[in-house]
Design an enzyme around this catalytic site. Structure first.
Site, PDB file in Angstrom:
ATOM      1  N   ARG A  81      10.130  -7.870   6.725  1.00  0.00           N
ATOM      2  CA  ARG A  81      10.813  -6.875   7.548  1.00  0.00           C
ATOM      3  C   ARG A  81      11.091  -7.370   8.956  1.00  0.00           C
ATOM      4  NH1 ARG A  81       7.918  -1.215   5.537  1.00  0.00           N
ATOM      5  NH2 ARG A  81       9.343  -0.894   3.773  1.00  0.00           N
ATOM      6  N   GLU A 113       4.780   1.196   8.738  1.00  0.00           N
ATOM      7  CA  GLU A 113       5.964   1.612   7.990  1.00  0.00           C
ATOM      8  C   GLU A 113       7.034   2.213   8.894  1.00  0.00           C
ATOM      9  OE1 GLU A 113       2.980   5.078   7.611  1.00  0.00           O
ATOM     10  OE2 GLU A 113       2.948   2.893   7.817  1.00  0.00           O
ATOM     11  N   ARG A 162      13.350   1.200   3.963  1.00  0.00           N
ATOM     12  CA  ARG A 162      13.223   1.439   5.401  1.00  0.00           C
ATOM     13  C   ARG A 162      14.377   0.814   6.190  1.00  0.00           C
ATOM     14  NH1 ARG A 162       9.666   5.581   5.269  1.00  0.00           N
ATOM     15  NH2 ARG A 162       7.772   4.989   4.173  1.00  0.00           N
ATOM     16  N   SER A 221      -3.098  -6.151   3.534  1.00  0.00           N
ATOM     17  CA  SER A 221      -2.724  -4.812   3.070  1.00  0.00           C
ATOM     18  C   SER A 221      -3.962  -3.949   2.882  1.00  0.00           C
ATOM     19  CB  SER A 221      -1.958  -4.892   1.751  1.00  0.00           C
ATOM     20  OG  SER A 221      -1.683  -3.589   1.258  1.00  0.00           O
ATOM     21  N   SER A 274      -2.875  -0.519   8.801  1.00  0.00           N
ATOM     22  CA  SER A 274      -2.668   0.819   8.232  1.00  0.00           C
ATOM     23  C   SER A 274      -3.980   1.490   7.826  1.00  0.00           C
ATOM     24  CB  SER A 274      -1.724   0.753   7.021  1.00  0.00           C
ATOM     25  OG  SER A 274      -0.498   0.156   7.376  1.00  0.00           O
ATOM     26  N   ARG A 315       5.050 -10.402  -3.262  1.00  0.00           N
ATOM     27  CA  ARG A 315       4.123  -9.496  -2.583  1.00  0.00           C
ATOM     28  C   ARG A 315       2.682  -9.930  -2.846  1.00  0.00           C
ATOM     29  NH1 ARG A 315       5.771  -3.360  -1.886  1.00  0.00           N
ATOM     30  NH2 ARG A 315       4.527  -3.855  -0.056  1.00  0.00           N
ATOM     31  N   ARG A 367      -1.805   8.718  -4.793  1.00  0.00           N
ATOM     32  CA  ARG A 367      -3.276   8.821  -4.834  1.00  0.00           C
ATOM     33  C   ARG A 367      -3.715   9.971  -5.725  1.00  0.00           C
ATOM     34  NH1 ARG A 367      -1.936   6.064  -0.518  1.00  0.00           N
ATOM     35  NH2 ARG A 367      -3.420   4.650   0.532  1.00  0.00           N
TER      36      ARG A 367
END
Length: 441
Positions: A355, A324, A396, A179, A208, A133, A39
């Site tokens: 995931r 996450e 992850r 997202s 999120s 994605r 960012r």
């Protein structure tokens, strides 16, 4: 005292996850936050003068972001007096280049709005799995704002943004339930749009949300006028962006496996520099690990987690706002004393890999009992055994496997190098944690 020899991948390409020989006692210093680093990089590209990012994360994702901004005409390099810092010098944005997104969601969602402000076409490419994605939401939002995009109807990578040097801005409605990055990516460039930007979400709940709060806070830090008082709506006024001189917080999400090591081994781990206030979703670890049986202390020395003598508690938890953390929390749940349910994370099927499917497959292959649900996992603890843990090019998954390897002999991790996406020094930090005899008082 736990100990471990340095453990690079073997000749078969597998990394032997080190087994702890006793309670972990360690201090682990983490590099900067990926989310904040990226960012700050984008905002620095929009600023009027050079910015300085102190202690930024240098990982594959952030290096891809830095290179993307270079492709658009910015200078990003080490500071002469402190090479670990980044100096970002903005210039008039230009087209004609190619942005490699790798598998980085931040790059593929944050950079197209920047490219829309450039003069000329900018091509976007990525890793093989990047095309899976979700991208259509932000591409359609940019089209609604007058940006020309060529993607041959795919709604995914590869595509080309044909910038005209300006974007009219205004209001746009989108569905960000897949997202939060769709919202953040637009907002970060919104101050440079002619009429600013208002983003309204219409759909299922946004995952999120702390990441959008982080975006709004970094915009405020850079002098932008923002408004998030209306539910599901975020507004930013057209304005100049101030240069930044910021210290990047440690990446709290990357702390998950290190802190969890204390609970798994009955030891103690301290992370220096843990902020008293933060918008990072990883701060949820304090509450999660407390619920799972750890003792938690946050003070001026950082965050300290101590594993109790009561074992690992199972839990029923909604990780929608900190998804996450799911892989490491799922690994902890597989080692718990009673069943667990993880909810609210259907959207992580569209992350680096699916995931939920990956975790269920790999934990079950080690003897676990994991069932996928519509939006999460049901985990019934069973004795686990060694085996190959596949990682699906997902950083992850490496972290989850390493945690299991502390107490399950014989876990060999495929493609440990993929962890460089967010934590290139992971193996060294992991071995260093196990090699420490005790944490300083």
């Amino acid at each position: 005292m736990p100990s471990a020899d340095p453990s690079p991948p073997g000749p078969d390409g597998l990394w032997a996850a080190p087994l702890a020989t006793g309670p972990v006692q360690a201090v682990v210093t983490l590099p900067g936050s990926k989310s904040l680093t990226n960012r700050y990089l984008v905002l620095s590209a929009h600023a009027q003068e050079s910015s300085r990012l102190r202690s930024p994360l240098r990982s594959r994702d952030t290096l891809l972001m830095a290179q993307a901004l270079r492709e658009l005409g910015c200078e990003v390099g080490g500071a002469p007096d402190q090479p670990a810092d980044w100096i970002v010098t903005p210039h008039t944005l230009r087209g004609g280049g190619t942005v490699d997104c790798g598998l980085a969601g931040n790059v593929m969602r944050f950079v197209p709005p920047v490219a829309a402000l450039a003069a000329g076409p900018v091509a976007f490419i990525g890793d093989a799995h990047a095309a899976a994605r979700p991208m259509s939401v932000i591409l359609e939002a940019l089209r609604a704002l007058g940006v020309e995009i060529h993607d041959e109807g795919r709604g995914s990578l590869p595509f080309t943004v044909r910038g005209r040097g300006a974007v009219r801005g205004g209001a746009v409605t989108l569905d960000a339930s897949a997202s939060s990055q769709f919202v953040s990516g637009l907002l970060l460039s919104g101050p440079r749009f002619e009429h600013g930007l208002t983003v309204h979400h219409d759909g299922k709940s946004v995952p999120s949300l702390p990441h959008i709060e982080m975006t709004m806070e970094t915009l405020r830090d850079a002098g932008a006028m923002v408004d998030d008082t209306t539910p599901h709506t975020w507004h930013v006024e057209p304005s100049e962006i101030n240069s930044l001189d910021v210290v990047v917080e440690p990446d709290l999400s990357n702390a998950a496996q290190f802190l969890a090591a204390a609970l798994v081994t009955g030891g103690r781990v301290r992370i220096p520099g843990w902020p008293q206030y933060t918008t990072q979703g990883g701060d949820a670890l304090r509450d999660i690990l407390d619920r799972m049986g750890a003792d938690i202390v946050l003070d001026r020395d950082g965050l300290t987690i101590t594993g109790g003598g009561g074992g690992i508690h199972g839990l029923d938890i909604d990780l929608h706002d900190s998804s996450e953390l799911t892989p490491v929390i799922a690994a902890l749940c597989a080692l718990a004393e009673r069943p667990s349910v993880i909810r609210g994370v259907a959207h992580i099927r569209g992350h680096e890999t699916d995931r939920l499917a990956a975790l269920a497959t790999e934990l079950n292959a080690l003897g676990g009992d994991v069932r996928e649900t519509e939006d999460g996992l049901r985990i019934r603890p069973r004795p686990l055994h060694g085996g190959t843990f596949h990682t699906y090019a997902d950083h992850r998954m490496v972290m989850a496997a390493a945690l299991l390897g502390l107490v399950v002999p014989g876990i060999h991790v495929e493609n440990v190098a993929t962890v460089a996406k967010t934590l290139p020094t992971f193996v060294d930090l992991w071995d260093g944690m196990l090699g420490q005899s005790q944490a300083p008082a």
